[in-house]
Motif scaffolding. Structure first.
Motif, mmCIF file in Angstrom:
data_model
loop_
_atom_site.group_PDB
_atom_site.id
_atom_site.type_symbol
_atom_site.label_atom_id
_atom_site.label_comp_id
_atom_site.label_asym_id
_atom_site.label_seq_id
_atom_site.Cartn_x
_atom_site.Cartn_y
_atom_site.Cartn_z
ATOM 1 N N ASP A 171 0.818 -1.402 -0.091
ATOM 2 C CA ASP A 171 0.309 -0.621 -0.204
ATOM 3 C C ASP A 171 1.129 1.243 0.073
ATOM 4 O O ASP A 171 1.592 1.164 0.696
ATOM 5 C CB ASP A 171 -0.434 -0.461 1.294
ATOM 6 C CG ASP A 171 -1.812 -0.490 0.742
ATOM 7 O OD1 ASP A 171 -2.624 -0.921 -0.636
ATOM 8 O OD2 ASP A 171 -2.971 -1.185 2.368
ATOM 9 N N ARG A 172 0.852 2.794 -1.041
ATOM 10 C CA ARG A 172 1.486 3.244 -1.277
ATOM 11 C C ARG A 172 1.722 4.397 0.502
ATOM 12 O O ARG A 172 2.145 5.225 0.501
ATOM 13 C CB ARG A 172 -0.017 4.373 -2.153
ATOM 14 C CG ARG A 172 0.759 5.621 -2.336
ATOM 15 C CD ARG A 172 -0.616 6.971 -1.937
ATOM 16 N NE ARG A 172 0.216 8.364 -2.605
ATOM 17 C CZ ARG A 172 1.395 8.779 -1.776
ATOM 18 N NH1 ARG A 172 1.637 8.178 -0.511
ATOM 19 N NH2 ARG A 172 0.886 10.011 -2.222
ATOM 20 N N SER A 173 0.435 3.968 1.332
ATOM 21 C CA SER A 173 0.735 4.856 2.910
ATOM 22 C C SER A 173 1.297 4.988 3.433
ATOM 23 O O SER A 173 1.601 4.991 4.333
ATOM 24 C CB SER A 173 -0.793 4.305 3.201
ATOM 25 O OG SER A 173 -1.161 2.558 3.696
ATOM 26 N N TRP A 174 2.366 3.642 2.906
ATOM 27 C CA TRP A 174 3.633 3.394 4.206
ATOM 28 C C TRP A 174 5.117 4.877 3.372
ATOM 29 O O TRP A 174 5.952 4.996 3.646
ATOM 30 C CB TRP A 174 4.853 1.866 3.142
ATOM 31 C CG TRP A 174 3.942 0.897 3.802
ATOM 32 C CD1 TRP A 174 3.111 -0.133 3.142
ATOM 33 C CD2 TRP A 174 3.288 0.036 5.550
ATOM 34 N NE1 TRP A 174 2.594 -1.413 4.247
ATOM 35 C CE2 TRP A 174 2.960 -0.605 5.935
ATOM 36 C CE3 TRP A 174 4.230 1.127 6.088
ATOM 37 C CZ2 TRP A 174 2.429 -0.922 7.004
ATOM 38 C CZ3 TRP A 174 3.824 0.687 7.884
ATOM 39 C CH2 TRP A 174 3.004 -0.511 7.797
ATOM 40 N N ALA A 208 -1.509 -1.977 6.999
ATOM 41 C CA ALA A 208 -0.336 -1.231 6.754
ATOM 42 C C ALA A 208 -1.454 0.253 7.035
ATOM 43 O O ALA A 208 -2.485 0.179 7.253
ATOM 44 C CB ALA A 208 -0.766 -1.481 5.585
ATOM 45 N N PRO A 209 -1.199 1.015 6.593
ATOM 46 C CA PRO A 209 -1.491 2.293 7.546
ATOM 47 C C PRO A 209 -2.951 2.436 6.378
ATOM 48 O O PRO A 209 -2.728 2.420 5.128
ATOM 49 C CB PRO A 209 -0.925 3.715 6.939
ATOM 50 C CG PRO A 209 0.789 2.666 7.544
ATOM 51 C CD PRO A 209 0.497 1.669 6.620
ATOM 52 N N ARG A 240 -5.137 5.676 4.596
ATOM 53 C CA ARG A 240 -5.053 7.082 3.537
ATOM 54 C C ARG A 240 -6.671 7.552 3.211
ATOM 55 O O ARG A 240 -6.807 6.662 2.596
ATOM 56 C CB ARG A 240 -3.716 6.852 2.376
ATOM 57 C CG ARG A 240 -3.278 8.102 2.293
ATOM 58 C CD ARG A 240 -1.742 8.040 1.510
ATOM 59 N NE ARG A 240 -1.303 9.547 1.130
ATOM 60 C CZ ARG A 240 -1.190 10.359 0.753
ATOM 61 N NH1 ARG A 240 -0.523 10.004 1.984
ATOM 62 N NH2 ARG A 240 -0.729 11.633 0.294
ATOM 63 N N ASN A 272 -3.710 10.001 6.908
ATOM 64 C CA ASN A 272 -2.682 8.598 7.099
ATOM 65 C C ASN A 272 -2.815 8.010 8.963
ATOM 66 O O ASN A 272 -2.597 8.626 9.484
ATOM 67 C CB ASN A 272 -1.420 8.808 6.994
ATOM 68 C CG ASN A 272 -1.655 9.233 5.355
ATOM 69 O OD1 ASN A 272 -1.398 8.643 4.583
ATOM 70 N ND2 ASN A 272 -0.317 10.730 5.338
ATOM 71 N N THR A 278 -6.339 4.492 0.307
ATOM 72 C CA THR A 278 -5.547 2.953 0.753
ATOM 73 C C THR A 278 -6.790 2.934 1.597
ATOM 74 O O THR A 278 -7.127 3.102 2.235
ATOM 75 C CB THR A 278 -4.054 2.624 0.770
ATOM 76 O OG1 THR A 278 -4.066 3.158 2.454
ATOM 77 C CG2 THR A 278 -3.063 3.214 0.711
ATOM 78 N N ARG A 308 -4.782 -3.722 -0.836
ATOM 79 C CA ARG A 308 -4.079 -4.744 -1.198
ATOM 80 C C ARG A 308 -4.910 -5.578 -0.346
ATOM 81 O O ARG A 308 -6.080 -6.383 -0.632
ATOM 82 C CB ARG A 308 -3.253 -5.222 -0.774
ATOM 83 C CG ARG A 308 -1.409 -3.022 -1.447
ATOM 84 C CD ARG A 308 -1.657 -3.659 -2.355
ATOM 85 N NE ARG A 308 -1.411 -2.364 -3.145
ATOM 86 C CZ ARG A 308 -1.078 -2.221 -4.350
ATOM 87 N NH1 ARG A 308 -0.510 -2.675 -5.210
ATOM 88 N NH2 ARG A 308 -0.932 -0.831 -4.818
#
Lengths: 550, 550
Positions: free
Chosen positions: A119-122, B92-93, B95, B129, B154, B157
């Motif tokens: 995920d792009r949120s990292w 994952a965070p 967003r 985020n 996000t 995934r």
């Protein structure tokens, strides 16, 4: 089951009581830089200094202006800045974009182009709207970075803004003052690898041993085992290891397996990932912890969990005593798409059981000093009874050790008989009989061959150089450990210098999650932006140097 | 100067002690909607219901998904939401992009297209985020909105997210329970205008009377004066008016002028904007406050500041007694590019001085009840002395009143002689002798003509309909006030229904900053996105209805 569940809660509660208070350090930018595209540079980006950090204070900024500051080293912490208005009073909120980068590529490339597999949120960026200027702001999230890019989205009209202050409050549970100085005999290049390793571990040591403070920010047992080894030689924070062991012990999967990773928030809980090798590393981590700390109470309390991992792992053996292979992601070993895990899983099982035997031996041998006393008074009879009970306990441990030894023999024999190729001497893995570096390395670490044969196996490995090579620092660590175990000290040093040394020459402030010296822009996630550039499993040079090269 | 500065601090300190505690209300979404482009709708956008608010709880969202919730009415407050993960644990965070809109256009149009003349940072959107899911988050900023669009950036995934809760904690210093019920005699359409006005004022009443809770979120004296009038008829929060008067009194410009607007944060301070009419409205606001509250201590303490505004304003007169005109933005009057301000400035000066006279009369007449007592004992002699002092003070106030009356006569005569066109009877403004609605309206409010002539002037104004018309609710308010002052009650009601009534029919939840029924997409800032749709100076129908139409 109910009692088991109660035990779990007690373990987690014990872990929570061991939550450390983080140490804080203030870090200031050291210079202003730009990221410049350069084809030959790592990831295609290099940095160029364009000004002194002090210049920031006097620079009035408005829409379209931006700057990049360099904090001089890797930081994990909280950003604070103090904004003032210039030319006129701020009469509207200020809107800024903040981009945090561990590496120049994160500053150079737009995150909007990101198309990787996580995920792009990292990726660490924020758009913030600040209602009150002048004002001092501390962002609520923690970031992992060396570089910070600030883009001014507004003001566009009446006023401008300037940064009176800009700093990071870096956090860690590691105490740098506790790290023993290296003796003068250690050469300069190894001192540098040690320094980078220590910084890597320091920045990963938060309220648990995180794998990476940028991504994934959680406790994996594969990383923990290596971090703990480095920690014993450096910060010696025994309580943090203990906390992590109790988290894993308290948060097992429904079948009793130690999970591959646990989360701390919103409350401690296990991920649902089970990895064959990782669950067995609970035994190794407990073993190493006792060896470093001498904390017998913890050893006694967590031993049943460790032993259970052996029993659960043995369930995967086929009738020949071999780990059953399958195409699923059942064992980690290394990030390598083509690597077959059967042989390394087999080896890790043996490696884990050998550490289990050591624990059982420690536990079984401890009551010996009570033997041989006379009994007379009531008090003495009571003592005698306690002694008899202790002796019974010790006897139980010894029986466990004996049973484990039998399993080790059986599983080792199976490995030698069914996995070792009699022609080449290499261990072959899976139905395809794959000969990989990882399989040989782990068989050496499992110590299934005599020492001389181990050394010869590794020599042949280097000579033949099979295609499926180590990919990650995690696997390179095990290669170096295997060389050291086999007495190939010079080769081990050469590998360390070639791998971590090259990473240092490529500009690592902290050691990276992934690095392939022959394919430096490789990412297992489809983008260099999302790689973690401060990653725990890469911090072992400090352990290797302090244990073997001082 | 030093003493003056000390006084200022005391005034500000008094204002700060009057800072109200805000009342909180929880508001939930009432439905899920979409904004749809429709050429004939206001600003080109209408809303369509697409689901029940309850449906949100079960909707699993990932990258690319979005929804819009409608809170049913205008809200000013803080957003809280509770997120959970679906299908797998959040690894994952998360967003999110959040877009807050008072009007459908803010939901329908992308803020990226904004190209108006005020900073884009007034547009209410955030990218957040969120590191811990499940988790409950309250955003730190206050928003002004009815609609909220949530775009999931996000996860993309492993997992999805769902909103377990989503609500606003609305805030205001107004107490809705204090508002007197309207008598049954008030017709339905006026009740609706009253309801919308009360909501507008409620949402603008925070720790000061803000002009608009979306934009500019600060205290302007032009807005304060009108808000206070509505407040006296509705919430009757005297302390908030008092706080605002002391802020303006304590934060004057270096020359002593009351500034047009003040900021509360980071600490109370004046903007550098001086507007001729706005500084004179300090007198009117003080006058109205005393009339509503009877708070003589405040009247006495702030009177010198009020009187000073007269003296400072008189300095702008030329030798004929006319306000000197110039092309700068020296007087507000209305948002109208072509409006010449000379005549309205002249009228506001007279309007202000007449209220100053009223204050001086109140202060000068108050000691009369102490007169005529006998004096004998020491105590009585002391009382006699106090009485003599009070009498001297009263005498000073009376002299101030007399001096003001002379100025009023002079300035009124100048207006009649030099600004009034003897042919048409209209007041003409500036070198171009511009005849605008604003100039006539303000001359009526300044009451320079006999009442019958005022009425005739306004009748002619409607008949001739000069080109430079009222543009804002602020100017429409003064038009209605002028009609009422001139006895044209039916015309006043007709105007109110035509203007605010049309705004209500166009869907106003709260009354708007700008509205031109004949050009509904007009914005003084170059974009409908940045207009304020809950704006204090538009809330006066509640005052007009409660004072004149009940």
């Amino acid at each position: 089951m109910r009692q088991q569940s109660f035990m779990d809660q007690a373990f987690v509660a014990k872990a929570e009581r061991l939550t450390p208070t983080l140490r804080e350090r203030r870090a200031e930018p050291v210079r202003i830089i730009e990221a410049e595209a350069e084809r030959t540079a790592l990831h295609g980006w290099k940095v160029r200094e364009t000004g002194k950090a002090e210049a920031l204070r006097t620079r009035a900024l408005s829409k379209g202006d931006s700057f990049v500051v360099d904090f001089g080293d890797h930081q994990v912490g909280y950003l604070t800045f103090k904004l003032r208005s210039e030319e006129a009073r701020a009469d509207a909120p200020v809107r800024l974009k903040l981009i945090f980068g561990e590496m120049p590529v994160e500053i150079g490339e737009s995150f909007d182009t990101y198309d990787g597999w996580l995920d792009r949120s990292w990726l660490q960026d924020e758009i913030v709207n600040l209602d009150v200027v002048p004002g001092t702001y501390t962002l609520p999230r923690r970031y992992s970075f060396r570089y910070l890019k600030v883009e001014v989205l507004t003001p566009a009209r009446k006023f401008k803004v300037a940064f009176d202050e800009l700093f990071v409050t870096s956090v860690s549970s590691a105490d740098l003052a506790a790290v023993p100085a290296l003796p003068d005999s250690v050469p300069e290049d190894l001192r540098e690898l040690d320094r980078i390793s220590v910084r890597t571990l320091q920045d990963c040591m938060q309220t648990v041993f995180e794998d990476g403070p940028k991504r994934d920010r959680r406790l994996w047992i594969g990383d923990l085992r290596l971090q703990a080894l480095v920690n014993y030689e450096t910060f010696r924070n025994m309580d943090l290891v203990k906390r992590c062991l109790y988290l894993f012990a308290g948060l097992r999967l429904p079948g009793g397996q130690v999970s591959a990773c646990v989360y701390e928030k919103p409350e401690p809980s296990a991920d649902d990932i089970y990895l064959y090798d990782y669950s067995l590393f609970f035994i190794a981590a407990l073993h190493d912890y006792y060896e470093a700390s001498g904390d017998r109470a913890t050893l006694e309390e967590l031993w049943p969990i460790a032993l259970e991992q052996v029993h659960l792992s043995l369930e995967r053996l086929d009738e020949r005593g071999l780990v059953k292979d399958d195409p699923s992601w059942y064992c980690f070993t290394d990030w390598h798409d083509d690597l077959n895990k059967q042989a390394s899983a087999q080896a890790v099982l043996i490696y884990g059981m050998k550490r289990a035997v050591a624990i059982a031996d420690w536990l079984g041998g401890a009551s010996g000093d009570r033997a041989g006393r006379e009994t007379a008074s009531a008090q003495e009879r009571k003592e005698a009874q306690a002694q008899a009970e202790a002796e019974a306990e010790a006897e139980a441990y010894r029986k466990q050790a004996d049973a484990l030894r039998k399993q080790i023999d059986r599983v080792s024999a199976a490995a030698l008989e069914h996995l070792r190729d009699p022609e080449t001497g290499f261990f072959a893995s899976g139905a395809g009989r794959q000969v990989s570096w990882a399989s040989q390395v782990w068989m050496v670490l499992a110590d299934v061959l005599p020492r001389e044969e181990n050394a010869a196996l590794l020599d042949r490995l280097f000579a033949d150089n099979p295609e499926v090579r180590p990919m990650t620092p995690y696997m390179f660590h095990h290669l170096v450990e295997a060389l050291l175990a086999a007495g190939r000290r010079e080769k081990a040093l050469e590998q360390m210098r070639a791998y971590w040394g090259e990473m240092a020459r490529d500009g690592a402030d902290t050691f990276w999650e992934v690095y392939n010296p022959s394919d430096k822009n490789n990412s297992p996630y489809g983008s260099n932006l999302i790689n973690s550039y401060c990653h725990a499993w890469s911090c072992t040079p400090a352990y290797l140097i302090r244990k073997h090269f001082r």
